[in-house]
Motif scaffolding. Structure first.
Motif, PDB file in Angstrom:
ATOM      1  N   ARG A   7       0.829  -1.151   0.113  1.00 38.84           N
ATOM      2  CA  ARG A   7      -0.130   0.045   0.113  1.00 38.84           C
ATOM      3  C   ARG A   7       0.848   1.364   0.165  1.00 38.84           C
ATOM      4  O   ARG A   7       1.530   1.508   0.950  1.00 38.84           O
ATOM      5  N   PRO A   8       0.851   1.859  -1.028  1.00 37.13           N
ATOM      6  CA  PRO A   8       1.733   3.135  -0.972  1.00 37.13           C
ATOM      7  C   PRO A   8       0.958   4.281  -0.161  1.00 37.13           C
ATOM      8  O   PRO A   8      -0.015   4.350   0.108  1.00 37.13           O
ATOM      9  N   VAL A   9       2.063   5.107   0.719  1.00 36.25           N
ATOM     10  CA  VAL A   9       1.811   6.124   1.448  1.00 36.25           C
ATOM     11  C   VAL A   9       2.635   7.147   1.101  1.00 36.25           C
ATOM     12  O   VAL A   9       3.606   7.009   0.235  1.00 36.25           O
ATOM     13  N   SER A  10       2.145   8.415   1.435  1.00 37.07           N
ATOM     14  CA  SER A  10       2.942   9.633   1.141  1.00 37.07           C
ATOM     15  C   SER A  10       3.733  10.290   2.387  1.00 37.07           C
ATOM     16  O   SER A  10       4.053  11.515   2.059  1.00 37.07           O
ATOM     17  N   THR A  11       3.481  10.022   3.238  1.00 36.93           N
ATOM     18  CA  THR A  11       4.189  10.738   4.832  1.00 36.93           C
ATOM     19  C   THR A  11       4.948   9.649   5.376  1.00 36.93           C
ATOM     20  O   THR A  11       4.649   8.599   5.398  1.00 36.93           O
ATOM     21  N   ALA A  12       5.895  10.264   6.154  1.00 38.78           N
ATOM     22  CA  ALA A  12       6.773   9.498   7.119  1.00 38.78           C
ATOM     23  C   ALA A  12       6.030   9.027   8.326  1.00 38.78           C
ATOM     24  O   ALA A  12       6.253   8.208   9.103  1.00 38.78           O
ATOM     25  N   PHE A  13       4.955   9.871   8.674  1.00 39.17           N
ATOM     26  CA  PHE A  13       4.038   9.570   9.694  1.00 39.17           C
ATOM     27  C   PHE A  13       3.367   8.217   9.735  1.00 39.17           C
ATOM     28  O   PHE A  13       3.246   7.856  10.512  1.00 39.17           O
ATOM     29  N   GLU A  14       3.179   7.659   8.511  1.00 40.52           N
ATOM     30  CA  GLU A  14       2.604   6.459   8.377  1.00 40.52           C
ATOM     31  C   GLU A  14       3.683   5.229   8.557  1.00 40.52           C
ATOM     32  O   GLU A  14       3.160   4.064   8.278  1.00 40.52           O
ATOM     33  N   ALA A  15       4.935   5.450   8.931  1.00 44.12           N
ATOM     34  CA  ALA A  15       5.819   4.493   9.289  1.00 44.12           C
ATOM     35  C   ALA A  15       6.215   3.558   8.046  1.00 44.12           C
ATOM     36  O   ALA A  15       5.762   2.434   8.272  1.00 44.12           O
TER      37      ALA A  15
END
Length: 221
Positions: A7-15
């Motif tokens: 699952r692609p994410v776009s922020t470092a907050f999502e580890a």
């Protein structure tokens, strides 16, 4: 990435477990910053390829390799490259196609040709992109292609014999530390003859450009 169940994410907050970087014309500072933060947090840094430039109709523009340096410089972490010159993409291509004797065709010495060398397969350098005649004449061993051609049209013609610095109507010889090209014929056959003589003389090293200037002047004319 999605096709592999990730699952692609776009922020470092999502580890994120990995930062994957490929060429994207709209790549923003914000995404580079998030990628750097994620890498600093331990995310695996993966790049699609390391091409520092890419040829366009307007000239050479920054490639993915240049963009990768932003995160690598900020974090001190070098990426793992999936593409050239590292083996993963090449190996996957062979598996998918069932190729037994692949020919790697490209216009860059430090990715296309080096990638073929790393994989132990033959390569064809075409002079329609990044590499120049001077580049290939002075190439170190891992950057020396098996074949050299003006363009992809060479795939539909027989490749001439190149032996002892001779090809077509050309003969390349060393005189007083300078490579000379004698005879006549097509520009590309002259370059092939000169490469054979230059590489034989250089061995595991490389020839300096000053030593091949007479050849470059001859084939340019």
């Amino acid at each position: 990435v999605r096709a592999r169940g990730l699952r692609p994410v776009s922020t470092a907050f999502e580890a994120p477990v990995a930062v994957v970087q490929g060429i994207a014309p709209g790549l923003s500072y914000g995404l580079l910053a998030e990628g750097a933060l994620a890498v600093r947090q331990g995310a695996w840094f993966v790049a699609s390829n390391g091409d520092s430039t890419m040829p366009t109709g307007r000239g050479e523009l920054p490639g993915n390799g240049a963009m990768v340096r932003a995160i690598a410089t900020a974090t001190g972490v070098e990426p793992v490259y999936a593409g050239k010159p590292d083996p993963p993409l090449h190996r996957e291509s062979m598996i998918r196609t069932g190729a037994r004797r692949p020919l790697v065709v490209g216009d860059r010495l430090d990715t296309d040709i080096e990638g073929a060398s790393n994989a132990g397969v033959e390569s064809l350098l075409v002079l329609t992109g990044v590499a120049t005649a001077a580049d290939v004449l002075t190439a170190e061993p891992r950057h020396r292609p098996t074949f050299v051609a003006e363009d992809l049209g060479a795939l539909h013609t027989d490749y001439p014999e190149v032996r002892d610095g001779a090809c077509g109507g050309w003969q390349a010889r060393w005189r007083a530390g300078v490579l000379q090209l004698e005879g006549d014929g097509s520009r590309i056959d002259g370059l092939r003859a000169a490469c054979d003589a230059a590489w034989a003389a250089a061995g595991e090293g490389r020839v300096e450009e000053d030593a091949v200037k007479p050849v470059l002047e001859r084939i340019a004319g």
